[in-house]
Design an enzyme around this catalytic site. Structure first.
Site, PDB file in Angstrom:
ATOM      1  N   ARG A 107      26.576  25.395 -17.920  1.00 40.75           N
ATOM      2  CA  ARG A 107      26.287  25.318 -19.553  1.00 40.75           C
ATOM      3  C   ARG A 107      25.473  26.453 -19.596  1.00 40.75           C
ATOM      4  O   ARG A 107      25.743  26.931 -20.786  1.00 40.75           O
ATOM      5  CB  ARG A 107      25.496  24.146 -19.870  1.00 40.75           C
ATOM      6  CG  ARG A 107      26.338  22.800 -20.038  1.00 40.75           C
ATOM      7  CD  ARG A 107      25.349  21.584 -19.836  1.00 40.75           C
ATOM      8  NE  ARG A 107      24.234  21.754 -18.987  1.00 40.75           N
ATOM      9  CZ  ARG A 107      23.367  20.613 -18.740  1.00 40.75           C
ATOM     10  NH1 ARG A 107      23.216  19.602 -19.510  1.00 40.75           N
ATOM     11  NH2 ARG A 107      22.254  20.858 -17.883  1.00 40.75           N
ATOM     12  N   ASP A 166      32.010  16.732   3.606  1.00 44.07           N
ATOM     13  CA  ASP A 166      30.737  16.317   4.235  1.00 44.07           C
ATOM     14  C   ASP A 166      30.463  17.313   5.232  1.00 44.07           C
ATOM     15  O   ASP A 166      31.428  17.652   6.089  1.00 44.07           O
ATOM     16  CB  ASP A 166      31.143  14.824   5.114  1.00 44.07           C
ATOM     17  CG  ASP A 166      29.939  14.495   5.847  1.00 44.07           C
ATOM     18  OD1 ASP A 166      29.059  15.184   6.215  1.00 44.07           O
ATOM     19  OD2 ASP A 166      29.891  13.238   5.780  1.00 44.07           O
ATOM     20  N   HIS A 167      29.313  17.980   4.853  1.00 40.15           N
ATOM     21  CA  HIS A 167      29.224  19.479   5.560  1.00 40.15           C
ATOM     22  C   HIS A 167      28.975  19.134   6.996  1.00 40.15           C
ATOM     23  O   HIS A 167      29.257  20.234   7.941  1.00 40.15           O
ATOM     24  CB  HIS A 167      28.193  20.151   5.049  1.00 40.15           C
ATOM     25  CG  HIS A 167      26.776  19.868   5.086  1.00 40.15           C
ATOM     26  ND1 HIS A 167      26.130  18.710   4.440  1.00 40.15           N
ATOM     27  CD2 HIS A 167      25.796  20.173   6.176  1.00 40.15           C
ATOM     28  CE1 HIS A 167      24.998  18.317   4.884  1.00 40.15           C
ATOM     29  NE2 HIS A 167      24.718  19.234   6.000  1.00 40.15           N
ATOM     30  N   GLU A 193      14.967  14.899  10.815  1.00 41.03           N
ATOM     31  CA  GLU A 193      14.475  15.885  10.149  1.00 41.03           C
ATOM     32  C   GLU A 193      12.917  16.062  10.051  1.00 41.03           C
ATOM     33  O   GLU A 193      12.192  14.930   9.915  1.00 41.03           O
ATOM     34  CB  GLU A 193      14.912  15.973   8.526  1.00 41.03           C
ATOM     35  CG  GLU A 193      16.269  15.693   8.446  1.00 41.03           C
ATOM     36  CD  GLU A 193      16.999  15.369   6.983  1.00 41.03           C
ATOM     37  OE1 GLU A 193      17.446  16.618   6.497  1.00 41.03           O
ATOM     38  OE2 GLU A 193      16.928  14.506   6.700  1.00 41.03           O
ATOM     39  N   ASP A 223      21.901   7.917   1.782  1.00 44.02           N
ATOM     40  CA  ASP A 223      21.944   9.441   1.842  1.00 44.02           C
ATOM     41  C   ASP A 223      22.455   9.973   3.191  1.00 44.02           C
ATOM     42  O   ASP A 223      23.125  10.930   3.260  1.00 44.02           O
ATOM     43  CB  ASP A 223      20.485  10.012   1.747  1.00 44.02           C
ATOM     44  CG  ASP A 223      20.189  11.521   1.379  1.00 44.02           C
ATOM     45  OD1 ASP A 223      21.130  11.758   0.620  1.00 44.02           O
ATOM     46  OD2 ASP A 223      19.784  11.988   2.065  1.00 44.02           O
ATOM     47  N   HIS A 276      27.050  10.888   6.675  1.00 46.46           N
ATOM     48  CA  HIS A 276      27.299  11.942   8.068  1.00 46.46           C
ATOM     49  C   HIS A 276      27.291  11.222   9.218  1.00 46.46           C
ATOM     50  O   HIS A 276      28.021  11.446  10.131  1.00 46.46           O
ATOM     51  CB  HIS A 276      25.822  12.710   7.750  1.00 46.46           C
ATOM     52  CG  HIS A 276      25.585  13.400   6.678  1.00 46.46           C
ATOM     53  ND1 HIS A 276      26.529  14.032   5.912  1.00 46.46           N
ATOM     54  CD2 HIS A 276      24.554  13.587   5.891  1.00 46.46           C
ATOM     55  CE1 HIS A 276      26.220  15.010   4.996  1.00 46.46           C
ATOM     56  NE2 HIS A 276      25.102  14.472   4.672  1.00 46.46           N
TER      57      HIS A 276
HETATM   58  P1  NAP Z   1      21.339  21.284  -9.554  1.00 47.39           P
HETATM   59  O1  NAP Z   1      20.464  22.257  -8.862  1.00 47.39           O
HETATM   60  O2  NAP Z   1      20.842  20.300 -10.504  1.00 47.39           O
HETATM   61  O3  NAP Z   1      22.682  21.905 -10.127  1.00 47.39           O
HETATM   62  C1  NAP Z   1      23.453  21.330 -11.109  1.00 47.39           C
HETATM   63  C2  NAP Z   1      24.445  22.255 -11.656  1.00 47.39           C
HETATM   64  O4  NAP Z   1      25.390  21.675 -12.837  1.00 47.39           O
HETATM   65  C3  NAP Z   1      23.891  23.446 -12.433  1.00 47.39           C
HETATM   66  O5  NAP Z   1      24.406  24.584 -12.343  1.00 47.39           O
HETATM   67  C4  NAP Z   1      23.811  23.032 -13.911  1.00 47.39           C
HETATM   68  O6  NAP Z   1      23.973  24.300 -14.822  1.00 47.39           O
HETATM   69  C5  NAP Z   1      25.357  22.526 -13.854  1.00 47.39           C
HETATM   70  N1  NAP Z   1      25.622  21.423 -14.966  1.00 47.39           N
HETATM   71  C6  NAP Z   1      24.859  20.145 -15.275  1.00 47.39           C
HETATM   72  N2  NAP Z   1      25.312  19.608 -16.500  1.00 47.39           N
HETATM   73  C7  NAP Z   1      26.586  20.242 -16.567  1.00 47.39           C
HETATM   74  C8  NAP Z   1      27.488  20.058 -17.499  1.00 47.39           C
HETATM   75  N3  NAP Z   1      27.364  18.952 -18.569  1.00 47.39           N
HETATM   76  N4  NAP Z   1      28.640  20.887 -17.719  1.00 47.39           N
HETATM   77  C9  NAP Z   1      28.651  21.877 -16.795  1.00 47.39           C
HETATM   78  N5  NAP Z   1      27.714  22.052 -15.917  1.00 47.39           N
HETATM   79  C10 NAP Z   1      26.445  21.372 -15.692  1.00 47.39           C
HETATM   80  O7  NAP Z   1      22.191  20.431  -8.613  1.00 47.39           O
HETATM   81  P2  NAP Z   1      22.542  20.726  -6.894  1.00 47.39           P
HETATM   82  O8  NAP Z   1      21.410  20.403  -6.077  1.00 47.39           O
HETATM   83  O9  NAP Z   1      23.208  22.130  -6.919  1.00 47.39           O
HETATM   84  O10 NAP Z   1      23.650  19.698  -6.536  1.00 47.39           O
HETATM   85  C11 NAP Z   1      25.127  19.806  -7.258  1.00 47.39           C
HETATM   86  C12 NAP Z   1      25.715  18.735  -6.467  1.00 47.39           C
HETATM   87  O11 NAP Z   1      25.745  18.924  -5.137  1.00 47.39           O
HETATM   88  C13 NAP Z   1      25.409  17.306  -6.617  1.00 47.39           C
HETATM   89  O12 NAP Z   1      26.348  16.523  -6.672  1.00 47.39           O
HETATM   90  C14 NAP Z   1      24.464  17.052  -5.446  1.00 47.39           C
HETATM   91  O13 NAP Z   1      24.424  15.619  -5.252  1.00 47.39           O
HETATM   92  C15 NAP Z   1      25.326  17.788  -4.417  1.00 47.39           C
HETATM   93  N6  NAP Z   1      24.529  18.166  -3.300  1.00 47.39           N
HETATM   94  C16 NAP Z   1      23.505  19.128  -3.287  1.00 47.39           C
HETATM   95  C17 NAP Z   1      22.986  19.363  -2.052  1.00 47.39           C
HETATM   96  C18 NAP Z   1      21.724  20.323  -2.054  1.00 47.39           C
HETATM   97  O14 NAP Z   1      21.277  20.745  -1.047  1.00 47.39           O
HETATM   98  N7  NAP Z   1      21.265  20.934  -3.361  1.00 47.39           N
HETATM   99  C19 NAP Z   1      23.324  18.898  -0.865  1.00 47.39           C
HETATM  100  C20 NAP Z   1      24.575  17.949  -0.656  1.00 47.39           C
HETATM  101  C21 NAP Z   1      25.000  17.751  -2.037  1.00 47.39           C
HETATM  102  P3  NAP Z   1      23.536  24.383 -16.066  1.00 47.39           P
HETATM  103  O15 NAP Z   1      22.251  23.487 -16.457  1.00 47.39           O
HETATM  104  O16 NAP Z   1      23.467  25.603 -16.592  1.00 47.39           O
HETATM  105  O17 NAP Z   1      24.681  23.571 -17.015  1.00 47.39           O
END
Ligand code: NAP
Length: 483
Positions: A51, A177-178, A216, A235, A240
């Protein structure tokens, strides 16, 4: 040893959530490293979407900063980074709105492989999939990558599967699943199925038990409120650890083919015994040098587990009477993930035995230092008579396989390239995920019904006392995390 980087066809990868944590920390750096390795075609494109109102220059700045922070210095080459950034662009799109979609449709090429990576909250997976379909952007050869968590129970996983299935065929969906992208995990299959040594012994006749540990040192601070709704079972175990168990326990597929392999994993999940209360231990870390779990979660009454250990039986011919012990936790003494195949003792020993087990163990290390070792019993060197000693035949993959010490590629690098190649082998199928939830749900429901508190454990320890007892009462013990 020659490094083999197989080129892939050109692609347009649309990264939803491109400004988020996962995208900047893992996905974009992984794409850059593949670009550096010469695997990303010169005309492949990465189109960021979120966004935030950014233009191409603003997004490239964000990518450059991410590479600066998350790519090791030795791999940061100015000209290569510049060339990579030129292949990146950005479109502002709100999944729930209607602007940006027409521009995206114009930007992706029909002749290229189209991959849509949903690095966003699962609550918008369905909306995004539907928009891609209704705006005519996705087509038959498009691929869709989704991140975990895939549901929070069977019902939500079914709903997610149904939402995605309304717009994409199962053959187009890549559920990440990394752990499955880790070199060692794939090596588990190579070791079992490409060597004559192990598979004949891989059963209840020769194996005493299996231990799977994912420990961890970090706590949940920073994402405490998210984690508190999830806990270690949802989680880590449902995805995993379950995947590691499946790859260890499955029958050999007739071919190394995505669906045959996933069929075999599914059979394992369906053969898992229900886990009774006495075979599961939950823990929560106490305050120590760092705040306690409940402080991190900002929920003094939290009953969510930051640690879980389980004893699991598998009802099939291969594994009858061979327990699989699983444990995972936060704020433990060491960051370490491994699978240990503990073999039985020889049926009769011709040597005088000292204290301690002389049984063989095969340890597959996922982190740190990916590799494996096989403990074997040999004669202790020296004139002291026929004294036996158990020593490891140790292999570090980085040392043994990395050409000139080259780093082992990150799991995400491997998995993203598999998406482009159209290879689903290392991704979870919808029915597998549902079966895993169907097994996990009753355990979590039992905790919720009883409402009991997880056992407290000290930070920097191996987990709660009861988890040690889980093995001691069977005359076994966990591998020391300090080993
Ligand atoms: P995050 O930091 O909150 O990022 C979310 C992203 O989604 C941002 O780029 C946000 O950007 C975008 N977004 C939010 N609402 C949106 C909308 N309505 N339309 C379009 N874009 C939208 O989350 P994250 O940690 O990167 O995680 C992303 C996914 O990966 C989640 O499902 C999480 O469970 C999974 N995951 C994350 C990790 C990790 O280490 N971070 C590990 C495993 C899995 P804007 O605000 O600019 O829209």
């Amino acid at each position: 040893m020659v490094s083999r980087t197989i080129p892939v066809d050109t692609f347009d990868l649309v990264l939803f959530g491109a400004t988020g944590d996962l995208a900047t920390r893992k996905i974009l750096p992984s794409l850059y490293r593949r670009f550096l390795a010469g695997q990303m075609p010169q005309d492949a494109r990465v189109i960021g979407a979120a966004r935030s109102k950014l233009d191409d220059a603003g997004f490239r700045k964000l990518v450059a900063e991410a590479l600066d922070e998350f790519v090791s210095k030795s791999k940061r080459d100015k000209a290569t980074i510049e060339a990579f950034l030129n292949q990146c662009s950005y479109i502002a799109i709100d999944a729930k709105g209607d602007s940006g979609w027409a521009e995206l449709k114009k930007s992706v090429r029909d002749e290229a492989i189209k991959a849509f990576y949903f690095s966003v909250a699962p609550s918008i997976f369905g909306t995004l999939a539907e928009k891609l379909r209704s705006h005519g952007i996705a087509c038959e050869n498009s691929r869709l990558v989704v991140e975990k968590p895939f549901g929070t129970d069977l019902e939500t996983a079914k709903k997610l599967n149904a939402d995605l299935a309304a717009s994409f065929d199962e053959t187009q969906i890549y559920r990440i699943d990394h752990f499955l992208g880790k070199e060692t995990v794939q090596n588990l299959m190579a070791v079992r199925f490409a060597n004559v040594l192990f598979e004949p012994l891989w059963n209840e006749r020769y194996i005493d038990h299996v231990q799977i540990t994912v420990a961890e040192t970090v706590g949940v601070g920073g994402r405490g409120s998210y984690y508190d709704k999830s806990g270690a079972m949802r989680d880590m175990v449902q995805n995993h650890l379950m995947q590691l168990l499946c790859l260890t326990a499955m029958e050999p597929p007739s071919q190394f083919d995505p669906d045959r392999l996933r069929d075999e994993k599914l059979k394992v999940i369906r053969a898992l015994d229900p886990v009774g209360q006495k075979d599961v231990v939950r823990g929560q870390y106490k305050a120590g040098k760092e705040p306690s779990y409940v402080e991190d979660a900002e929920n003094p009454d939290s009953r969510t587990e930051s640690y879980v250990a389980l004893k699991i039986g598998i009802s099939n011919w291969r594994w009858k009477h061979v327990p699989f012990y699983l444990r995972t936790g936060k704020r433990m003494t060491k960051r370490m993930s491994e699978i240990v195949i503990q073999f039985k003792e020889t049926s009769h020993s011709i040597f005088d035995r000292d204290e301690g087990s002389m049984a063989n163990a095969l340890t597959i290390r996922l982190q740190p230092d990916e590799g494996m070792d096989l403990s074997v019993t040999i004669k202790e060197p020296g004139p002291g008579g026929m004294r036996l000693v158990n020593v490891p035949l140790d292999m570090s993959f980085a040392e043994a396989l990395g050409p000139d010490g080259e780093e082992i590629p990150d799991a995400y690098e491997r998995l993203i390239m598999d998406v482009i190649r159209g290879n689903q082998t290392l991704f979870m199928r919808g029915d597998e995920v549902e079966a895993a939830w169907a097994w996990t749900d009753p355990i979590i429901e039992g905790w919720e019904e009883r409402g009991d508190r997880p056992q407290a454990y000290a930070q920097g320890s191996s987990g709660p006392e009861d988890a040690l007892m889980l093995m001691h009462r069977d005359g076994r013990r966990w591998r020391d995390l300090e080993d």
